[in-house]
Write a protein that holds these residues in place. Structure first.
Motif, PDB file in Angstrom:
ATOM      1  N   ASP A   4      -6.936  -1.121   3.601  1.00 23.48           N
ATOM      2  CA  ASP A   4      -6.454  -2.349   4.240  1.00 23.48           C
ATOM      3  C   ASP A   4      -6.266  -3.441   3.187  1.00 23.48           C
ATOM      4  O   ASP A   4      -7.000  -4.430   3.151  1.00 23.48           O
ATOM      5  CB  ASP A   4      -7.438  -2.817   5.316  1.00 23.48           C
ATOM      6  N   TYR A   5      -5.276  -3.235   2.326  1.00 28.11           N
ATOM      7  CA  TYR A   5      -5.003  -4.224   1.288  1.00 28.11           C
ATOM      8  C   TYR A   5      -4.520  -5.519   1.921  1.00 28.11           C
ATOM      9  O   TYR A   5      -4.080  -5.547   3.070  1.00 28.11           O
ATOM     10  CB  TYR A   5      -3.943  -3.694   0.320  1.00 28.11           C
ATOM     11  N   PRO A  81       1.942 -16.058   4.797  1.00 25.55           N
ATOM     12  CA  PRO A  81       0.489 -16.013   4.983  1.00 25.55           C
ATOM     13  C   PRO A  81      -0.097 -14.848   4.192  1.00 25.55           C
ATOM     14  O   PRO A  81       0.641 -14.045   3.611  1.00 25.55           O
ATOM     15  CB  PRO A  81       0.333 -15.760   6.489  1.00 25.55           C
ATOM     16  N   VAL A  82      -1.407 -14.750   4.188  1.00 26.17           N
ATOM     17  CA  VAL A  82      -2.059 -13.553   3.664  1.00 26.17           C
ATOM     18  C   VAL A  82      -2.095 -12.536   4.795  1.00 26.17           C
ATOM     19  O   VAL A  82      -2.704 -12.768   5.838  1.00 26.17           O
ATOM     20  CB  VAL A  82      -3.483 -13.863   3.176  1.00 26.17           C
ATOM     21  N   PHE A  83      -1.380 -11.425   4.611  1.00 26.88           N
ATOM     22  CA  PHE A  83      -1.332 -10.371   5.617  1.00 26.88           C
ATOM     23  C   PHE A  83      -2.275  -9.232   5.247  1.00 26.88           C
ATOM     24  O   PHE A  83      -2.486  -8.952   4.064  1.00 26.88           O
ATOM     25  CB  PHE A  83       0.083  -9.770   5.715  1.00 26.88           C
ATOM     26  N   ASN A  84      -2.801  -8.568   6.257  1.00 24.44           N
ATOM     27  CA  ASN A  84      -3.436  -7.281   6.029  1.00 24.44           C
ATOM     28  C   ASN A  84      -2.347  -6.216   6.040  1.00 24.44           C
ATOM     29  O   ASN A  84      -1.487  -6.213   6.920  1.00 24.44           O
ATOM     30  CB  ASN A  84      -4.464  -6.959   7.123  1.00 24.44           C
ATOM     31  N   TYR A  85      -2.373  -5.332   5.055  1.00 23.44           N
ATOM     32  CA  TYR A  85      -1.425  -4.226   5.038  1.00 23.44           C
ATOM     33  C   TYR A  85      -2.087  -3.071   5.779  1.00 23.44           C
ATOM     34  O   TYR A  85      -2.937  -2.363   5.239  1.00 23.44           O
ATOM     35  CB  TYR A  85      -1.088  -3.830   3.599  1.00 23.44           C
ATOM     36  N   SER A  86      -1.718  -2.914   7.035  1.00 18.78           N
ATOM     37  CA  SER A  86      -2.332  -1.888   7.878  1.00 18.78           C
ATOM     38  C   SER A  86      -1.370  -1.511   8.983  1.00 18.78           C
ATOM     39  O   SER A  86      -0.319  -2.136   9.158  1.00 18.78           O
ATOM     40  CB  SER A  86      -3.642  -2.403   8.481  1.00 18.78           C
ATOM     41  N   GLN A  88      -1.776  -2.003  12.052  1.00 16.32           N
ATOM     42  CA  GLN A  88      -1.778  -3.026  13.093  1.00 16.32           C
ATOM     43  C   GLN A  88      -1.120  -4.335  12.628  1.00 16.32           C
ATOM     44  O   GLN A  88      -0.928  -5.253  13.419  1.00 16.32           O
ATOM     45  CB  GLN A  88      -3.217  -3.332  13.537  1.00 16.32           C
ATOM     46  N   SER A  89      -0.770  -4.440  11.354  1.00 22.60           N
ATOM     47  CA  SER A  89      -0.274  -5.698  10.806  1.00 22.60           C
ATOM     48  C   SER A  89       1.096  -6.062  11.366  1.00 22.60           C
ATOM     49  O   SER A  89       1.924  -5.197  11.651  1.00 22.60           O
ATOM     50  CB  SER A  89      -0.198  -5.608   9.279  1.00 22.60           C
ATOM     51  N   SER A  90       1.317  -7.371  11.482  1.00 18.86           N
ATOM     52  CA  SER A  90       2.599  -7.880  12.001  1.00 18.86           C
ATOM     53  C   SER A  90       3.526  -8.334  10.881  1.00 18.86           C
ATOM     54  O   SER A  90       4.526  -8.996  11.152  1.00 18.86           O
ATOM     55  CB  SER A  90       2.338  -9.054  12.945  1.00 18.86           C
ATOM     56  N   TRP A  91       3.224  -7.990   9.633  1.00 19.05           N
ATOM     57  CA  TRP A  91       3.948  -8.633   8.532  1.00 19.05           C
ATOM     58  C   TRP A  91       5.435  -8.303   8.545  1.00 19.05           C
ATOM     59  O   TRP A  91       6.254  -9.169   8.218  1.00 19.05           O
ATOM     60  CB  TRP A  91       3.301  -8.286   7.189  1.00 19.05           C
ATOM     61  N   HIS A  92       5.829  -7.086   8.920  1.00 21.74           N
ATOM     62  CA  HIS A  92       7.260  -6.764   8.981  1.00 21.74           C
ATOM     63  C   HIS A  92       7.980  -7.686   9.972  1.00 21.74           C
ATOM     64  O   HIS A  92       9.042  -8.235   9.676  1.00 21.74           O
ATOM     65  CB  HIS A  92       7.476  -5.312   9.416  1.00 21.74           C
ATOM     66  N   ARG A  93       7.376  -7.835  11.160  1.00 23.10           N
ATOM     67  CA  ARG A  93       7.986  -8.680  12.191  1.00 23.10           C
ATOM     68  C   ARG A  93       8.033 -10.140  11.748  1.00 23.10           C
ATOM     69  O   ARG A  93       9.023 -10.827  11.970  1.00 23.10           O
ATOM     70  CB  ARG A  93       7.174  -8.553  13.488  1.00 23.10           C
ATOM     71  N   GLN A 269       7.846  10.793  -6.534  1.00 21.73           N
ATOM     72  CA  GLN A 269       6.867  11.834  -6.236  1.00 21.73           C
ATOM     73  C   GLN A 269       5.444  11.278  -6.308  1.00 21.73           C
ATOM     74  O   GLN A 269       4.587  11.590  -5.473  1.00 21.73           O
ATOM     75  CB  GLN A 269       7.024  12.997  -7.228  1.00 21.73           C
ATOM     76  N   PHE A 270       5.199  10.427  -7.278  1.00 22.06           N
ATOM     77  CA  PHE A 270       3.870   9.865  -7.492  1.00 22.06           C
ATOM     78  C   PHE A 270       3.424   8.997  -6.320  1.00 22.06           C
ATOM     79  O   PHE A 270       2.298   9.138  -5.818  1.00 22.06           O
ATOM     80  CB  PHE A 270       3.890   9.039  -8.786  1.00 22.06           C
ATOM     81  N   ILE A 271       4.292   8.092  -5.865  1.00 25.52           N
ATOM     82  CA  ILE A 271       3.839   7.136  -4.851  1.00 25.52           C
ATOM     83  C   ILE A 271       3.929   7.678  -3.426  1.00 25.52           C
ATOM     84  O   ILE A 271       3.375   7.066  -2.503  1.00 25.52           O
ATOM     85  CB  ILE A 271       4.600   5.799  -4.942  1.00 25.52           C
ATOM     86  N   THR A 272       4.595   8.805  -3.233  1.00 27.59           N
ATOM     87  CA  THR A 272       4.690   9.376  -1.888  1.00 27.59           C
ATOM     88  C   THR A 272       3.750  10.557  -1.681  1.00 27.59           C
ATOM     89  O   THR A 272       3.743  11.158  -0.616  1.00 27.59           O
ATOM     90  CB  THR A 272       6.135   9.824  -1.581  1.00 27.59           C
ATOM     91  N   ARG A 273       2.940  10.879  -2.684  1.00 30.31           N
ATOM     92  CA  ARG A 273       2.058  12.040  -2.561  1.00 30.31           C
ATOM     93  C   ARG A 273       0.823  11.734  -1.721  1.00 30.31           C
ATOM     94  O   ARG A 273       0.126  12.644  -1.273  1.00 30.31           O
ATOM     95  CB  ARG A 273       1.627  12.522  -3.940  1.00 30.31           C
ATOM     96  N   THR A 274       0.524  10.452  -1.532  1.00 36.13           N
ATOM     97  CA  THR A 274      -0.633  10.053  -0.731  1.00 36.13           C
ATOM     98  C   THR A 274      -0.154   9.360   0.536  1.00 36.13           C
ATOM     99  O   THR A 274       0.913   8.748   0.567  1.00 36.13           O
ATOM    100  CB  THR A 274      -1.550   9.094  -1.513  1.00 36.13           C
ATOM    101  N   ASP A 275      -0.942   9.445   1.581  1.00 36.22           N
ATOM    102  CA  ASP A 275      -0.607   8.827   2.860  1.00 36.22           C
ATOM    103  C   ASP A 275      -1.307   7.481   2.953  1.00 36.22           C
ATOM    104  O   ASP A 275      -2.532   7.416   3.043  1.00 36.22           O
ATOM    105  CB  ASP A 275      -1.053   9.740   4.008  1.00 36.22           C
ATOM    106  N   LEU A 276      -0.538   6.404   2.897  1.00 34.76           N
ATOM    107  CA  LEU A 276      -1.085   5.062   2.989  1.00 34.76           C
ATOM    108  C   LEU A 276      -0.892   4.556   4.413  1.00 34.76           C
ATOM    109  O   LEU A 276       0.240   4.336   4.852  1.00 34.76           O
ATOM    110  CB  LEU A 276      -0.384   4.134   1.995  1.00 34.76           C
ATOM    111  N   PRO A 277      -1.982   4.366   5.178  1.00 35.23           N
ATOM    112  CA  PRO A 277      -1.849   3.882   6.558  1.00 35.23           C
ATOM    113  C   PRO A 277      -1.078   2.567   6.613  1.00 35.23           C
ATOM    114  O   PRO A 277      -1.342   1.642   5.844  1.00 35.23           O
ATOM    115  CB  PRO A 277      -3.315   3.693   6.999  1.00 35.23           C
ATOM    116  N   GLY A 278      -0.120   2.507   7.525  1.00 37.42           N
ATOM    117  CA  GLY A 278       0.692   1.303   7.686  1.00 37.42           C
ATOM    118  C   GLY A 278       1.998   1.332   6.931  1.00 37.42           C
ATOM    119  O   GLY A 278       2.857   0.474   7.139  1.00 37.42           O
ATOM    120  N   SER A 279       2.181   2.311   6.041  1.00 37.50           N
ATOM    121  CA  SER A 279       3.420   2.357   5.259  1.00 37.50           C
ATOM    122  C   SER A 279       4.589   2.819   6.118  1.00 37.50           C
ATOM    123  O   SER A 279       4.415   3.597   7.061  1.00 37.50           O
ATOM    124  CB  SER A 279       3.256   3.282   4.054  1.00 37.50           C
ATOM    125  N   ARG A 280       5.759   2.321   5.773  1.00 34.64           N
ATOM    126  CA  ARG A 280       6.990   2.740   6.437  1.00 34.64           C
ATOM    127  C   ARG A 280       7.866   3.409   5.390  1.00 34.64           C
ATOM    128  O   ARG A 280       8.547   2.744   4.605  1.00 34.64           O
ATOM    129  CB  ARG A 280       7.698   1.546   7.082  1.00 34.64           C
TER     130      ARG A 280
END
Length: 340
Positions: A4-5, A81-86, A88-93, A269-280
């Protein structure tokens, strides 16, 4: 959660009003305060006064580095604002609402003086980057520097506001990537990392670590993205920074890194090898579409006297105005009150 960055976004743009406003004396009315309220309450009544916590607001400010095409354009920096990257975060909207709010009265443009800056911090329950994670991030920056150069447009390469952390750095210039990584490994504190990566405290690099000097309010800032005129020009870069930092955190050794080519394909390949919750993932893919190979970073050309003075002015301005850091400080304070 450790994923939850926290993120903050600084968007530089040029605005042209669709209709000029005049005050009662017939003079041109500066409606920046009105715009500030509109962005502050993104998607709500623009005349409403926000009662949100200071770290939860959008802010509008000026930036001396944004150069208009004409007298009719108004330079603007909008700070999130400071958003949580998760998940549940509304930052995209919220980003989409801000663009929609501005577009009600202004046309949005960006030229080569406009940039997009993304700040990332650890989760609120663990608000300090570990030295191990910082070293991993630095090694990955050096390894993929040419791939990142290939992702950004030409005017963001060798840029005076986003210099390459190796060849634009007097402490690292001329050294191999392996030698730079060896110097990173010798660092014993976050402050030493910031000294090394930012040439003894200069922040105008692609990756800015100077906020590490502030301890608990530490962010890592990516400064090389181009300005955005719509949400899809902004949100993919936020996804990139979060995914890159997370993948770097998961790569604790040089051996785990060298299996990836230093190309755009290897970076993907490097950045997509892990599953980051909240990523699109679809937004992230937009950055990589049609990009291949790598571009050797170039050192910054000699600056003119005017450019050197502008950098000095900007440095003084930043000492007085660091909105992302101020919001993060409020957030950490609020979190500590809840915890106690």
């Amino acid at each position: 959660m450790d994923t939850d960055y926290r993120i903050g976004i600084e968007m530089e743009m040029l605005l042209t009003p669709f209709k000029e406003d005049y005050d009662e004396s017939g003079g041109l009315f500066d409606n920046t305060p009105r715009l500030c309220n509109a962005v502050y309450n993104a998607g709500e009544d623009e005349d409403k006064v926000s009662t949100s916590a200071p770290y939860a607001e959008w802010s509008v400010t000026n930036d001396v580095t944004i150069r208009p095409y004409s007298d009719g354009q108004r330079p603007l920096e909008s700070v999130s604002p400071v958003f949580n990257y998760s998940e549940q975060s509304s930052w995209h909207r919220d980003v989409a609402q801000v663009f929609a709010t501005i577009e009600r009265k202004y046309s949005i443009e960006c030229n080569q003086s406009c940039g997009l800056h993304v700040h990332i911090s650890p989760p609120a329950n663990n608000p300090v980057w570990s030295i191990k994670t910082l070293k991993s991030i630095c090694r990955c920056i050096f390894h993929f520097e040419g791939a990142i150069e290939a992702l950004v447009p030409e005017h963001r390469r060798g840029n005076m506001w986003a210099m390459n952390n190796r060849c634009g750095n007097s402490m690292l210039r001329g050294k191999s990537i392996r030698a730079c990584c060896a110097l990173v490994d010798k660092c014993n504190s976050a402050a030493e990392i910031a000294d090394l990566m930012n040439d003894d405290g200069r922040r105008f690099f692609s990756w800015n670590f100077t906020n590490l000097y502030k301890g608990r309010k530490a962010t890592i800032e990516f400064r090389q993205a181009p300005g955005a005129t719509e949400p899809k020009g902004c949100t993919p870069w936020v996804e990139f920074v979060a995914s890159f930092v997370h993948a770097s955190k998961m790569t604790s050794s040089h051996h785990g890194l060298i299996q990836y080519a230093r190309t755009v394909q290897g970076l993907h390949q490097f950045i997509t090898r892990t599953d980051l919750p909240g990523s699109r993932r679809g937004l992230l893919e937009m950055l990589f579409q049609g990009k291949r190979g790598y571009i050797v970073p170039r050192a910054l050309r000699d600056l003119t006297i005017e450019e050197e003075l502008l950098q000095q002015t900007k440095e003084r301005e930043k000492n007085e105005k660091n909105l992302v850091m101020e919001k993060l400080e409020y957030l950490i304070s609020a979190f500590n009150l809840v915890e106690s």
